[in-house]
Each structure stands twice: as C-alpha cells, then as structure tokens.
Design an enzyme around this catalytic site. Structure first.
Site, PDB file in Angstrom:
ATOM      1  N   ALA A 171    -109.662 -12.961  87.273  1.00  0.00           N
ATOM      2  CA  ALA A 171    -109.231 -12.762  88.578  1.00  0.00           C
ATOM      3  C   ALA A 171    -107.817 -12.336  88.561  1.00  0.00           C
ATOM      4  O   ALA A 171    -107.184 -11.764  89.476  1.00  0.00           O
ATOM      5  CB  ALA A 171    -109.273 -14.240  89.166  1.00  0.00           C
ATOM      6  N   ASP A 173     -82.903  26.563  80.270  1.00  0.00           N
ATOM      7  CA  ASP A 173     -82.592  27.889  80.028  1.00  0.00           C
ATOM      8  C   ASP A 173     -82.128  28.531  81.300  1.00  0.00           C
ATOM      9  O   ASP A 173     -82.220  28.141  82.433  1.00  0.00           O
ATOM     10  CB  ASP A 173     -83.789  28.669  79.604  1.00  0.00           C
ATOM     11  CG  ASP A 173     -83.720  29.816  78.768  1.00  0.00           C
ATOM     12  OD1 ASP A 173     -82.485  30.178  78.443  1.00  0.00           O
ATOM     13  OD2 ASP A 173     -84.447  30.864  79.087  1.00  0.00           O
ATOM     14  N   ASP A 197     -88.571  29.597  78.238  1.00  0.00           N
ATOM     15  CA  ASP A 197     -89.783  30.312  78.169  1.00  0.00           C
ATOM     16  C   ASP A 197     -89.931  30.968  76.846  1.00  0.00           C
ATOM     17  O   ASP A 197     -90.888  31.447  76.308  1.00  0.00           O
ATOM     18  CB  ASP A 197     -89.324  31.475  79.153  1.00  0.00           C
ATOM     19  CG  ASP A 197     -88.020  32.192  78.917  1.00  0.00           C
ATOM     20  OD1 ASP A 197     -87.313  31.614  77.949  1.00  0.00           O
ATOM     21  OD2 ASP A 197     -87.579  32.971  79.832  1.00  0.00           O
ATOM     22  N   ASN A 254    -103.725 -11.294  93.180  1.00  0.00           N
ATOM     23  CA  ASN A 254    -104.165 -11.915  91.911  1.00  0.00           C
ATOM     24  C   ASN A 254    -103.407 -13.495  91.908  1.00  0.00           C
ATOM     25  O   ASN A 254    -104.083 -14.242  91.555  1.00  0.00           O
ATOM     26  CB  ASN A 254    -103.956 -11.051  90.723  1.00  0.00           C
ATOM     27  CG  ASN A 254    -104.750  -9.836  90.552  1.00  0.00           C
ATOM     28  OD1 ASN A 254    -104.369  -8.707  90.722  1.00  0.00           O
ATOM     29  ND2 ASN A 254    -105.979  -9.914  90.689  1.00  0.00           N
TER      30      ASN A 254
END
Length: 817
Positions: free
Chosen positions: A278, A324, A554, A620
């Site tokens: 549980a 860049d 790149d 819970n």
C-alpha cells in the site's frame, strides 16, 4: 575493392605531371594496412537492450518485489495487476525510444560518399571509404573533403571548416607551409575530412584517413565524455530510496505490534506485506513515462526530435545553456549588414559585376563563395542582377581572388574594371574616394563585420582606382534568437556562446544577442577560437560548479561536449552524424528559440510530475495511517488488500495520469531554475503529504468506527472504502495547484481529468451493484443515500485543504503589506 570509374583526363589536369598518384596495387596494399577511411559510428542499441533498459529503475525494482510478495502470499490478482503496470510502463518507454532510434537512422548520411583521386596517373571516382594515405585528392567547389591532406596546388581555394572548427567564414588555402603546432583553424596549407570546398580548385596528398584524421580524433574524445544521470532520475531515485526505508519501517512496526498482540507469524507477515504494498505508488512509473512521452509529442510539434525520454525534463532543469553561434544563434549564412559610400547603387552594381557566384531562383540558396552570395543578395534587393550585367556587358578578362593578392578584378567590354578586396590592399591602389575609409573600415571590423572594399577603374591595370565604398558583412543573429536569449535570462538561465569564430566577431554577436550586457564578464559568457578539448573543459567546469548544463552544437568538434553535458542538443539540418548520435535532442529547425521553448516544456513536465507524486503519496500515507492506527486501536483492518490495490490503481493512478496532462503555466519562464540540489519533494510538499493524508485517514477511520466493525465488519469496510475513494478522486481537482483554488485553475482546462473523475465515480458505484464483483471485493450493497453521504464526507478533506490555501495566501498578503 569497389569498381572505379576513370574520369576524362582533360577535366582534371595532373598537378604539374609530378605526382601521378598511387598505383592500384599499392592503394590496395595500403587499404589493407591502414583500414577503411571511415569514422566509427556509435552502434544503435538493439531492440532487446532498449526494452530491458526500461527496467533499470529502483521504483520498478520495488514494484517487481511487491508483485512477487503478493504472489507468494496468494494474492494473485494483486500480483498480476502490479505486473501489468510494470510491463505497460516498459512498453511505453520502449515505443518512444525505439521510434527516436528509427528517426535517427533516417537522419544518417555519409560525410563524403565519393571522392576524386589520381590512380595510375589518371583521375578516377571512387568511394571515399577506399581513400588511403598517399592518395592525391582532386578538389573543386562543392566537394566534401574525404580525408586530411597536405595541399600540393591551390587556385583561389577556400574551404568551409565550420563542422570542425566552428569558424563561420570560409578559410583561404595556400601551399605555403604553416609552422608545427599551428592551431587547427589557421592551418591554411591543409584540408580536413568533412569540410567543404566553397570555391576554387586544388590538389592535395592524403596524410591521414578514418579515425586518424582530425575529425576522427574528435570522435575519440567521445569515449572520454561521460553520460550523466539526469536530475529527474536522481530525484526519483532519492524518493524511491525514502519509500524503501518507509516500507521497511512499516513491515517492522506492524510485525512488532502483531507479535505483541499475540498474532501468529503468518497473519503478521501478510498484514505487514499488505501495508508495504500500500505504501508503494504503483502508478508513479507510468505517470513519469506518460508525462515524458507527452513532452516528446509536444516537442516534436516544436521542431525537436527527442532521442531519450528523460531529456525533456532535464532541459527544464537547465541553469546554463552552452551554445554554438553559427546557424543556431545566427542564420548560418553571410549577409550585408552595412554599406558605406556616397552612391550605394553604384557600389552594389560594381560589387555584383565582380563575382563568380550565382544565386538560385528568387535569390535563394545559390552556388559559390558565401561572401559573394551575400553581396549578390544585397544587390538583388536593389533590382541589380549579375546575370543581366553579364548579358549586357560581357567579361573580357578576370584576375581571380587568392590569398596572396586578396582582391579580385573583372574587366568588361565597356572598358570598366570592377575590383573588390581587402581594404588594406585596395585603398593603397585608389586615388579618389578614400577620405575616411580606413577609419570606417576599422570601425566596422571592431563590430565583428567582415569588410570588403569596392572600386572601379579603366583598363586592365589595378591602379589609379576610384573607391566606391565599403561593405560590412556578417552572419546575422536570428531575430527569434534575440527574444529567446532574453527569455532565458528572465528565467535565470545563463547563455554561454562557445564558437570557433574570431573573438571580435563572437563578442559583437554576443552583445547584439543580449548574451553579454552591461556589468557582465564577457570571458564567462563568450568563448571564441575554442577547440573540441576546450569545449569539453568548459562544460566540465560549469558542471563542477553544480550547474545543470545543456550544450548545443552541429560540428563534430561539438560532439564530446554534447555527450559530457547533462543534455546534448544537436542541429538536425546542418549537424554532422557524429554530433546527432552524441545528442539527447535533435533540433530539426536548428533554432535557439526552440531550446527555450523546450525548457518551458521541461519545467512544465517537472511541475506536473511533482504535483502528481504529491497526489499519489497523500493517498498512500492516508491508507497507511488508516491501517496502522486501526491496528494500534485493536481494530480489524479497515480495508482488505484487493481494495487497497483498487484504490492505488484506479482512483489514484488514473487521475494521476490525467494530472500530468495539465497545460504549462504561462509564467513558468518567469521563475528562476530549480537548484540542482533541490529534492523532488521539499519540506512544503512533505507537510502537505502528511497533513492531507492524516486528514483523509481521520475522516475514513471515523466512518469505519461509526459503522461498528465489531458487529458489521463488511458493511464498515464498504463504507470506509467508498469514503476513501471519493475523497481521493475529489482531491485530484485541488492537487493541480498548491497555491490557487480549483476554480482559479479552471475546471475545464483539463477535460481529461474531469472525464476520469466522472467515469471513476460511476465505476465505484457499479462495484456495489454487480454481485460477482461485490463478492470479489468483499463488499455489501449500499443504498443510494449512504453513497451520497459517503461522497459528501469525501468533500471534508478537500474543503479543509482549500481553506488552508486561502489562509496561507492571506498571511502572505499581510506580511507583504
């Protein structure tokens, strides 16, 4: 060896007939010795590995343990339900990552599929992979250089080395040797694998192939760069560890209480494990995966391909973006930014008359030197077309540009000589129009512009010229990048430019973009003329400061830093394959603004995951407190294991999945980034979890005791079960914000959640009406008026929590006022 095709020898004259190239037999021998001319690529993960990787989570391990324990206890329905959640979670994650891998396969392309070399004294065309050291490359404009090579001949040769060095402007080449140890960007006597010939022709002897090239050496650095665990993974792992401790404590506590009360060891064990199950929020892994998958889908619509699910949230944690310049912050193409001269139309017409480049249809793209393409575009805006000049006034003679002369001249049929070139060379040859020109050229250069002087004269001699003016060119910033940098700064994110460009150019662009402002230290935010190793060190330094670093790039020289960063972002249009494979995200539009949009999306995902985790844990904790307090009071357990599992799976998990679909708040980018050491659940969240959980437990326990479990246990459990279900369903409405009341958030802004709640309420009512289901869940029929009462009692915790928000808001206003 593949079949090769000899090219007509007249097309490529031999370099002085001095170097006929290798013989076929010698080339074959060297190919066996040196290996194929290829960059080793990172192998795609096999499908089975992708699937198994989905189970590498402490939370998944905890759920598997709970499933096994439930099975051993004989609670097979519980075990199967938990197992289904685990498998579904793995399948969703696998589907997303497999789709990304497939998309990356589609992006792959060879750097230089074929090349022209001399073999047995003849030019031939062959696969680039079969190039060997000692081969003589034949180069012309438009070629991709197939290997590192030493130049033998260079005729107005220039190469674009941006993928390797980050330098945006083409580099003029010559056969004059450069000293040993010269920086890569200044080795003008060599050409390098993966770079492009932008103009001119030349020949070069291959000195290195494959992984021994400069490009290959950078690829080697990828091995030294480490994959970094994402902030989300770290935070969720800490939450899981806390849950493991809680579960262990619960098992020990309940076992001790049971044994003290004289219960047998088997009932004690069953009760302890039921409570431990549980305590586990079974829906959390699915919630996280769905949240990330939704982020992937939204990112795809924003021109970003996400290779790894966790990358979306990680970007939302970024505190530093290293980027860049060329193509990301700037347009990636040269443009005329400034004109100086008394007659700008004459200036542009003369410049267009002195060009070899050609624009494409409607002035787009084109072939030739980027600088010439830029001035042709500027001329076209004034209605001046080079093609029309060529038709009306044909060329008579041409003296091409080279690195020695630093100028180009064209003599036309009307006897007018058009000249363009470097100001320091051309001004000394002009007899008029030069007043103030030198100072202006220096001022333009100080702003990072590339300056060209344009002049005209009579006859073929480049003497006694009239200076028409100056043209300042640069790769201009993207307009959207300026806004994106400002948005990142407002969000508390530092933008760091890392480029191979000249320092003056980099600083000028940095100031124009707003990366560097008054009071900033440029050395912290602008790094120019950097190598791949230096980029890697820059990323590591930021990480050592505790920052969450995103890195974009790149070129191959960016790949190691992309791998080292918390999140690597590659350019899809201009990026190299090595860079894309090292990245977590690939931008299909190569746009910095897309990164900032992704940061907002990432922050929204984190916010949704955190509030959903709070929602799950409140349930819970409420269930645990309810069960433990009942045991301490000597009462029977208010809920049976299958009822607990139903609450966790249906009334918790389904609303939780809807909660992660909440739209991003507009003000997300106005807040500073989360601290890297900030836990997923801080003090405020834990206080909410325990307070709300205790409130729910108190209401449900009150209902259970009121129903007299000693006399009517199944009825008491039925009432407690419905009250807890309704309380948790209603609480999902107010879980969407920790500060705003539910009507301020908007009931209809998350229609999925509204639908889930309505359907869940109907299903909950149906459980009591179907005999077989009622027996399975150990329930008794309840009249409709009791169901309405349980629904009303479920409103008590919700109302109290909303009133607490108003009280906290009133206190804040009082303090501020």
């Amino acid at each position: 060896m593949a079949v090769t095709t000899p090219l007509p020898s007249s097309e490529y004259p031999l370099p002085g007939a001095m170097n006929p190239g290798l013989t076929t037999s010698e080339a074959a021998r060297r190919l066996l010795e040196s290996g194929r001319n290829e960059i080793r690529r990172e192998a795609a993960r096999p499908r089975w590995r992708l699937f198994l990787d989905q189970f590498r989570s402490p939370m998944i391990a905890l759920l598997i343990a709970a499933s096994v324990a439930s099975f051993l206890m004989g609670e097979r329905a519980d075990a199967i339900a938990i197992g289904i959640i685990v498998v579904l979670n793995a399948l969703v994650g696998f589907a997303q990552e497999f789709k990304a891998e497939q998309a990356m396969q589609a992006l792959r392309s060879m750097t230089a599929p074929r090349a022209r070399v001399l073999r047995d004294g003849y030019p031939i065309d062959l696969p680039a992979a079969e190039i060997v050291p000692g081969d003589v490359l034949l180069l012309e404009a438009g070629d991709i250089v197939a290997a590192d090579a030493q130049l033998l001949e260079a005729y107005s040769l220039a190469t674009s080395e941006a993928p390797l060095t980050g330098e945006s402007a083409p580099v003029d080449k010559s056969i004059r040797p450069t000293p040993e140890g010269t920086p890569l960007a200044q080795r003008t006597d060599r050409v390098f694998m993966g770079t492009a010939v932008s103009r001119g022709t030349g020949t070069a002897v291959v000195t290195a192939t494959g992984m021994r090239t400069e490009l290959g050496q950078i690829a080697h650095l990828l091995a030294s760069a480490e994959d970094t665990e994402t902030p989300l993974q770290q935070r969720l792992n800490r939450v899981t560890q806390a849950l493991l401790i809680v579960c262990g404590g619960i098992v020990l506590l309940v076992a001790a209480l049971g044994l003290l009360r004289g219960m047998g060891w088997l009932p004690v064990l069953l009760s302890s494990i039921s409570l431990a199950v549980a305590a586990v929020p079974e829906g959390l892994p699915a919630v996280v995966t769905i949240a990330l998958a939704l982020g992937v889908r939204r990112m795809a619509s924003r021109h970003a391909l996400v290779r790894r699910l966790q990358a979306v949230e990680t970007l939302g944690s970024a505190t530093v973006v290293c980027t860049d310049k060329t193509g990301t912050l700037t347009t990636g193409s040269m443009a005329v930014r400034e004109l100086w001269g008394s007659d700008e139309e004459a200036l542009l017409r003369t410049a267009a008359s002195c060009c070899d480049a050609s624009l494409g249809p409607e002035g787009k793209e084109g072939t030739g030197d980027p600088t010439e393409l830029a001035l042709l575009r500027a001329a076209l805006e004034r209605g001046i077309q080079r093609e029309q000049i060529e038709r009306e006034n044909p060329r008579v003679a041409v003296q091409p540009f080279d690195s020695e002369r630093k100028r180009m001249s064209v003599l036309r049929a009307d006897g007018v000589l058009s000249v363009k070139g470097a100001p320091e060379v051309l001004l000394s040859r002009c007899t008029s129009g030069t007043e103030g020109a030198l100072a202006k050229a220096e001022a333009m250069a100080s702003r990072g512009l590339r300056v060209l002087a344009v002049a005209r004269g009579s006859g073929p001699e480049e003497e006694r010229l009239q200076l028409l003016g100056l043209m300042g060119m640069a790769d201009p910033p993207r307009p959207e990048a300026i806004e994106a940098v400002a948005a990142a700064r407002a969000a508390g994110i530092r933008t760091v430019m890392i480029t191979g460009d000249h320092p003056v150019t980099a600083l000028a662009i940095g100031r124009e973009l707003g990366i560097v402002r008054e009071g900033d230290d440029p050395s912290e935010l602008i790094h120019a003329r950097v190598t791949a190793e230096e980029k890697l060190r820059i990323v590591r330094r930021w990480k050592e400061r505790g920052e969450v670093v995103a890195m974009t790039g790149d070129g191959v020289n960016d790949a190691p830093a992309l791998r080292e960063a918390h999140i690597g972002i590659a350019m899809g249009r201009t990026g190299t394959e090595v860079t894309r494979e090292a990245a977590d995200i690939v931008l299909t539009d190569d746009n910095f603004a897309t990164i900032v949009a992704a940061i907002r999306e990432g922050r929204a995902i984190y916010e949704n995951i955190r509030k959903t985790l709070v929602y799950l844990l409140v349930g819970n904790v409420g269930e645990l407190l309810l069960m433990v307090i009942a045991l301490l009071m000597g009462q029977p357990l208010p809920l049976v294991p299958l009822q607990l599992l139903w609450i966790n799976l249906m009334t918790d998990s389904l609303p939780a999945l809807a909660l992660v679909m909440d739209p991003a708040r507009l003000e997300l980018l106005q807040a500073p980034p989360r601290r890297p050491d900030e836990p997923m659940l801080g003090g405020a969240q834990w206080r909410t979890i325990f307070a709300a959980g205790a409130l729910e437990a108190a209401v449900v326990l009150g209902v259970f005791l009121w129903a007299d479990p000693a006399a009517h246990l199944e009825r008491a459990r039925s009432l407690a079960f419905s009250t807890l279900v309704f309380a948790e369903l209603l609480r999902s409405f107010i879980a969407r914000s920790s500060t705003r009341i539910f009507w301020e958030v908007g009931v209809f802004t998350n229609r999925v959640l509204l639908g889930v709640i309505l359907v869940s309420v109907l299903i909950q009512g149906a459980l009591y009406e179907i005999p077989a289901v009622r027996t399975l869940f150990e329930l008794v029929p309840l009249p409709w008026n009791e169901m309405v009462l349980m629904f009303a009692l479920g409103l008590i915790p919700v109302t109290a929590l909303e009133l607490a928000k108003l009280v906290r808001r009133w206190i804040r206003l009082r303090r501020a006022g």
